[in-house]
Design a protein around this motif. Structure first.
Motif, PDB file in Angstrom:
ATOM      1  N   CYS A 228      16.593   1.881  -3.251  1.00 27.91           N
ATOM      2  CA  CYS A 228      17.823   1.262  -3.769  1.00 27.91           C
ATOM      3  C   CYS A 228      17.530  -0.075  -4.447  1.00 27.91           C
ATOM      4  N   ASP A 229      16.255  -0.428  -4.582  1.00 24.95           N
ATOM      5  CA  ASP A 229      15.823  -1.669  -5.226  1.00 24.95           C
ATOM      6  C   ASP A 229      16.284  -2.910  -4.459  1.00 24.95           C
ATOM      7  N   LYS A 230      16.409  -2.776  -3.139  1.00 27.46           N
ATOM      8  CA  LYS A 230      16.742  -3.925  -2.283  1.00 27.46           C
ATOM      9  C   LYS A 230      15.458  -4.353  -1.572  1.00 27.46           C
ATOM     10  N   LEU A 231      14.590  -4.990  -2.323  1.00 26.89           N
ATOM     11  CA  LEU A 231      13.231  -5.236  -1.857  1.00 26.89           C
ATOM     12  C   LEU A 231      13.168  -6.234  -0.707  1.00 26.89           C
ATOM     13  N   ASP A 232      14.003  -7.258  -0.723  1.00 28.32           N
ATOM     14  CA  ASP A 232      13.965  -8.241   0.359  1.00 28.32           C
ATOM     15  C   ASP A 232      14.410  -7.623   1.687  1.00 28.32           C
ATOM     16  N   LEU A 233      15.458  -6.803   1.615  1.00 31.12           N
ATOM     17  CA  LEU A 233      15.892  -6.122   2.835  1.00 31.12           C
ATOM     18  C   LEU A 233      14.819  -5.155   3.332  1.00 31.12           C
TER      19      LEU A 233
END
Length: 930
Positions: free
Chosen positions: A762-767
Motif C-alpha cells: 500500500c506504499d505505507k513504508l514507515d508503517l
C-alpha cells in the motif's frame, strides 16, 4: 505480478525432488520386537553404569545403540520410483498438453488422467490434485465420476477426521456422493455447490399426473399361488414389449382374465408393487426387499423403465459398508449399473480401511470379481490406478497389492496405461525379491515405451548376479541420450566400482541435485574412512533444502556412530514427524524405540525449556530443529492441538505437505473447542485448494469467538489474490484484529511481518518499517527481509544490503537470504550471492533465471539456454519454462519455443503470459513453414 505478503510464513515450494531409498514399516512381532529388547537391555545397563568408567560406558552405549553396526556402501542402493519417469519430461508434458487440447468431451477425462500419472512422479501434490479435479470435471459416465470423486476425497484424507462419515458431502458437486451418481457430461456446474440438502441427488422416477386423474378399472389379475393380484391390463402391458405381447399379442393369455404366474419366480409382493408402479411410476412406498423383487421381475420381462427406477431407488439407499456388501451382489446379479456404482462408491470412500475387508478384496482383487465388475462397465483403469496407489502405500509387498496390480494390467489399453501398470508391478515384484517376474514386468513396460523401466530390468538382472549385463543396459541408455539424466548415472553407479562409481554419482548430483542416494553413498564412504564430521557435512548439503526421511535417518545413524546422541535424537524426532511409523536400520527397529534408547543419553528438558528452545530454533530459521522440539513436547502432551498446528506450519515451510496435512487433521481432532476446530478445518480446506470454503469456516469460527488464529486465517486466505486498495485495507484490519487477540510471540511475529508486507504494497513504508522492527524485537528473524525491502524502496540500498547480511548471520537456512540480498548489490556481488543460494538450495529458480537473463544481455544465447535447461531437467518450473520459451522465440527457434510453452501450460493452462507467447510462436512458426 502482485506480491503475496504471506509467503514468508507458509511457503509452498514447487519441487521436493525424487525419493531416495525407502524402508517400509513392518509390524513388530507379538510380545515385543527387537527395539523392546534393546530398550530393556539399555535400561538395565544404565542402572549399573555408575560403577563403570566413562570410556567403558561410552563403548557399551555405542554397541547397544548400533546393534547392526554402521551402514556400509556395499548394501546401499536407491529405490526405483514406482511412478512414470521420462528422459525428457518437458517433451512428455508438452505431449500431454496437446492431447488434452485436442481431445473431445468424451476423451478429455482420460487425457487428464494421463496428466495425473505424469504429475504423480513430481514432488508437488497440488499439480496432481489439480489434474485429478480436471479429470473428474470432464467425466461422462457414473463409474468415472464415482472413482474420481472418491479419489479426490481420499487425497484430503477425510477418513482421518473424527466425527466424519464416509458418505458426508463436502458441499461441492465435484466430490458429492449423490452428484456422482447422476449420469451425463456437465463440466460447467461441477464446481458449483451441490444440492444435497434440497434433494437426494440421484433423480427419482417421475410421477405421471395422469395416474391420479381418474380411477382405473381392474380388468385382469395374476394368480401367484393362492393369492390374486388385480391389475389394469393396458398398464401392465405398457411395462415392456414381452408383457404387451403376452396380453395383446394373440397368445392364450390375451383372452384370459386370470393368468397363472406361480412358475415365473415373481413374489406376490413384487407383483403388487409392479401393478402400483404401472399406474403411478413410483417406488418410494415399498421396502428395499420388495424393490429387489421388482428388479428381478424387470430383468425377467425386459421392463426397462421399471428396471431403471428400481436401480435408481436402490442406489439412493446405499450408505454403509454393510449395506453395500449385501446390495452389490444383487446389483451384479441383476445387472443394476447404478446400484453397483453406489456400492462401489461406499467401498472407495471407506478406503483405506475397506481394503482390509476380505469381501471387498474379493470383489476388487480376484479375476472373477473384476470380470463381474467389467460386465457392468465398472472395471476401469482409473479404478485400479486409484486402488494401486493405496495398496502400494499400505503394504508394497502384500499379495493384495500384487493382485490389484495384476487387475490394473488387465485394464490397461493405452500405451501410457501399460507403461504404468507393468512398471508398478515390476517395482512390487522387485521388493518381494521375485526377480524373474520383476524383470518380465519391467521388460513389458519398456516395450510399451517406458524407458525408465530399463532401470528395473537392470536391477532385476543385478539381483540375479548378472552385474555386467545390468551395466550394459544402463550404459547403452546413457549412450543413446545426449542429454542423460541424473537417474541414469545414479543407476549405472551401482554396477561400477572405485573412481568410476564416484564419478557417476558426482555426475548424477550435478545433473539432478535432488537425488538423495549420491549424498548418502558419499557420506557412508566417508564413515568407512572414519571421517564422521565430513559425512555429516555431506548429508547437510541435501538436508539444507530437502527434508528427506532417508537422509535424516542416515545422519542420525552417523551421529550415533560419532556419539552425538543429542544430534541423533533431533534427527530421529524430525523424521518421525514426517513418517510416524518409520523403521530404522533397514527396517529392524521402530523409530520410537530409538527415541527411548537415546532419550536418557540426551539433555532432559522441561516443557518450559522446550518452549524456549522452540523459540530459539524458530528465530534462527532451524526448521528441522524446531520439528524435533515440537515432537518432544507432543510426547508429553499429545493432545495439544496448538502444538500440532505449529508442527503443520513447520512442515509446510519444509515443503512436506502430506505430513503437514496429517498434523492439521490431528490438531483438528484433538481440539476441544469448536471455534478452534473450525480454524483448523479452514486451513485444511485452504491448503487443498478450497479458498472460499476456508473463508466460510473462518466466518463461522468468528461468530463463536474472536481469536488470533481465525483472523490470521481469514487475512491469509483473502490475501491469496491480487489485492486492490479496498481489499488491502480490509486485510490490514484483520491482521490488526489478530494482533489484539492473545497469542504467543512466534505467531505475533508472523502477523507483524505479514502486516508489514501489506503496508509495503500500500506504499505505507514507515508503517511497514514499524511492523518489521516490532517483529524483530520479538526475534522474528525473517522480518530482516521485509525491513530490507523497505530500505530498498526508500533508495537506501546499502542499508537494505546490511539488513539482509544480518539475516544471513542469524539464519541457519539462509539460501533465500542470499538470493534476496543479491537484489541490493552490484552484478558481480549479486552473481556471488546467487551462486551461494544455488549451492545451498538448487531448487530455488530465481538464481537460474537471473544468470540466464545476464547471459542473454551479453548475447550468449546458447549459454543462457543451457543455464535454464540445467534447472528444468530436475525442476520443470513454470517460470523457467516460460523464460526459456521466450529466449527460444527471440532466437527464431519456434518449435522449441512452442514445446516449452506447451509444457508450461501443462503446469498452468491459464497462465496469461505463456498463452500469449504460445499463440505468437505458433503463428510465427506457421508463417515460416509456408
Amino acid at each position: 505480478m502482485h506480491h503475496n505478503p504471506f509467503t514468508t510464513m507458509r511457503s509452498l515450494k514447487l519441487a521436493e525432488g525424487c525419493k531416495g531409498t525407502q524402508v517400509y514399516a513392518l509390524n513388530p512381532p507379538p510380545g515385543g520386537g527387537v527395539g523392546d529388547k534393546l530398550l530393556q537391555h539399555l535400561q538395565d545397563h544404565l542402572r549399573v553404569n555408575s560403577i563403570r568408567s566413562k570410556s567403558s560406558r561410552t563403548y557399551h552405549q555405542s554397541s547397544l545403540l548400533l546393534p547392526y553396526g554402521l551402514p556400509v556402501t556395499d548394501l546401499l542402493e536407491p529405490q526405483i520410483d514406482p511412478s512414470l519417469r521420462f528422459p525428457d519430461l518437458v517433451e512428455k508434458m508438452a505431449e500431454v498438453y496437446r492431447r488434452v487440447a485436442a481431445s473431445t468431451s468424451l476423451e478429455r477425462s482420460g487425457a487428464f488422467l494421463e496428466q495425473c500419472a505424469v504429475f504423480r512422479g513430481l514432488s508437488d501434490p497440488k499439480l496432481f490434485r489439480r489434474s485429478l479435479r480436471s479429470s473428474r470435471q470432464h467425466a461422462v459416465d457414473v463409474h468415472a465420476k464415482v472413482v474420481l470423486s472418491s479419489w479426490l476425497r481420499f487425497e484430503r484424507r477425510e477418513d482421518e477426521l473424527i466425527g466424519t462419515c464416509s458418505m458426508d458431502c463436502c458441499g461441492r458437486n465435484l466430490e458429492c456422493p449423490k452428484a456422482s451418481l447422476v449420469p451425463g457430461y456437465d463440466p460447467v456446474t461441477v464446481y458449483d455447490p451441490c444440492r444435497c440438502s434440497g434433494s437426494n441427488g440421484v433423480a427419482e422416477c417421475s410421477t405421471s399426473d395422469e395416474a391420479f386423474a381418474f380411477a382405473f378399472e381392474y380388468d385382469m389379475s395374476f394368480c401367484i399361488g393362492d393369492e390374486e393380484v388385480r391389475c389394469v391390463r393396458y398398464k401392465i402391458a405398457s411395462l415392456s414389449r414381452p408383457f404387451e405381447a403376452m396380453l395383446y399379442g394373440g397368445f392364450r393369455e390375451t383372452k384370459l382374465g386370470t393368468i397363472s404366474f406361480t412358475q415365473n419366480g415373481v413374489s406376490v409382493e413384487g407383483m403388487r408393487a409392479a401393478e402400483v408402479f404401472s399406474r403411478t411410476k413410483r417406488l418410494d412406498e415399498f421396502p428395499p426387499h420388495v424393490v429387489l423383487d421388482l428388479l428381478k421381475l424387470a430383468n425377467r420381462f425386459c421392463c426397462d423403465e421399471l428396471k431403471s427406477c428400481c436401480d435408481t431407488h436402490l442406489a439412493r439407499l446405499v450408505s454403509t459398508l454393510d449395506e453395500a456388501m449385501v446390495l452389490i451382489e444383487y446389483g451384479l446379479e441383476e445387472s443394476a449399473y447404478l446400484l453397483v456404482a453406489a456400492c462401489l462408491q461406499v467401498f472407495l470412500r471407506e478406503l483405506p480401511s475397506s481394503m482390509h475387508n476380505p469381501n471387498v478384496i474379493k470383489i476388487f482383487c480376484s479375476v472373477e470379481g473384476r470380470e463381474r465388475l467389467a460386465s457392468l462397465g465398472h472395471a476401469s483403469f482409473a479404478l485400479y490406478f486409484f486402488l494401486s496407489q493405496i495398496a502400494m502405500e499400505d503394504d508394497m509387498k502384500s499379495n493384495t497389492t500384487v493382485m490389484i496390480l495384476e487387475r490394473l494390467v488387465e485394464c490397461a489399453v493405452e500405451s501410457w496405461e501399460k507403461q504404468l501398470a507393468y512398471h508398478q508391478l515390476g517395482v512390487v515384484m522387485l521388493e518381494r525379491k521375485e526377480y524373474k517376474d520383476a524383470q518380465r514386468a519391467f521388460n513389458t513396460a519398456v516395450e510399451a515405451g517406458h524407458l525408465y523401466s530399463l532401470v528395473g530390468v537392470a536391477r532385476s538382472k543385478f539381483k540375479r548376479d548378472h552385474r555386467y549385463s545390468a551395466y550394459k543396459i544402463i550404459n547403452s541408455l546413457i549412450s543413446d541420450h545426449k542429454a542423460a539424466t541424473g537417474w541414469m548415472h545414479q543407476e549405472r553407479s551401482l554396477y561400477c566400482s572405485g573412481k568410476e562409481k564416484l564419478l557417476d554419482l558426482d555426475t548424477a548430483t550435478e545433473l539432478d541435485p535432488t537425488l538423495t542416494f549420491p549424498y548418502k553413498f558419499r557420506a557412508v564412504a566417508l564413515v568407512e574412512e572414519n571421517q564422521f564430521n565430513a559425512a555429516i557435512s555431506e548429508l547437510n548439503k541435501v538436508l539444507g533444502f530437502k527434508a528427506s526421511t532417508d537422509c535424516l535417518e542416515m545422519r542420525a545413524w552417523v551421529s550415533i556412530g560419532k556419539e552425538d546422541y543429542e544430534g541423533a535424537l533431533k534427527d530421529i524426532r524430525a523424521l518421525l514427524t514426517l513418517e510416524p511409523n518409520f523403521m530404522m536400520f533397514n527396517g529392524k527397529i521402530h523409530g520410537d524405540h530409538m527415541v527411548e534408547l537415546l532419550r536418557p543419553l540426551a539433555h532432559q528438558r522441561s516443557q518450559a525449556d522446550c518452549w524456549m528452545q522452540l523459540f530459539d530454533h524458530w528465530s534462527s530459521v532451524d526448521d528441522i530443529g524446531s520439528l524435533a522440539v515440537v515432537h518432544d513436547m507432543l510426547a508429553h502432551d499429545p493432545g495439544n492441538s496448538l502444538l500440532r498446528f505449529r508442527q503443520s506450519l513447520l512442515l509446510l515451510r519444509l515443503n512436506c505437505q502430506k505430513a503437514a496435512m496429517r498434523s492439521l487433521r490431528l490438531a483438528r481432532n484433538h481440539s476441544k473447542l469448536k471455534h478452534e476446530r473450525l480454524v483448523y478445518e479452514g486451513w485444511i480446506l485452504y491448503d487443498t485448494g478450497h479458498r472460499e470454503e476456508a473463508l466460510a469456516k473462518a466466518e463461522e469460527s468468528i461468530s463463536i469467538q474472536r481469536s488470533f488464529e481465525v483472523f490470521f486465517l481469514k487475512a491469509y486466505a483473502l490475501a491469496d489474490s491480487t489485492l486492490d486498495p479496498k481489499s488491502s485495507e480490509y486485510v490490514i484490519q484483520l491482521l490488526e484484529e489478530a494482533l489484539r487477540c492473545p497469542s504467543d510471540a512466534l505467531r505475533k511475529g508472523q502477523a507483524l511481518n505479514n502486516l508489514g508486507s501489506v503496508y509495503v504494497d500500500c506504499d505505507k513504508l514507515d508503517l511497514a518499517a514499524d511492523c518489521y522492527t516490532n517483529a524483530l524485537n520479538i526475534k522474528h528473524t525473517r522480518a530482516h527481509q521485509g525491513l530490507a525491502r523497505v530500505y530498498h524502496l526508500k533508495n537506501q540500498r546499502k542499508a537494505a544490503y546490511d539488513e539482509m547480511t544480518k539475516l544471513i548471520e542469524k539464519a541457519q537456512n539462509n539460501a533465500s537470504a542470499y538470493e534476496k540480498r543479491s537484489e541490493y548489490c552490484d552484478r558481480e556481488m549479486a552473481q556471488s550471492d546467487l551462486s551461494l543460494a544455488t549451492e545451498l538450495d538448487p531448487l530455488r529458480t530465481y538464481p537460474y533465471r537471473y544468470r540466464a537473463a545476464v547471459l542473454m544481455d551479453d548475447h550468449k544465447e546458447n549459454e543462457a539456454i543451457e543455464e535454464l535447461s540445467k534447472a528444468i531437467s530436475f525442476k520443470p518450473d513454470l517460470q523457467l519454462l516460460h523464460l526459456r520459451a521466450a529466449f527460444y522465440d527471440s532466437m527464431g527457434e519456434g518449435a522449441s519455443a512452442i514445446k516449452d510453452c506447451e509444457a508450461a501450460l501443462c503446469i498452468d493452462p491459464s497462465h496469461a503470459d505463456t498463452l500469449d507467447l504460445y499463440h505468437k510462436a505458433r503463428e510465427t512458426n506457421a508463417t515460416d513453414q509456408k
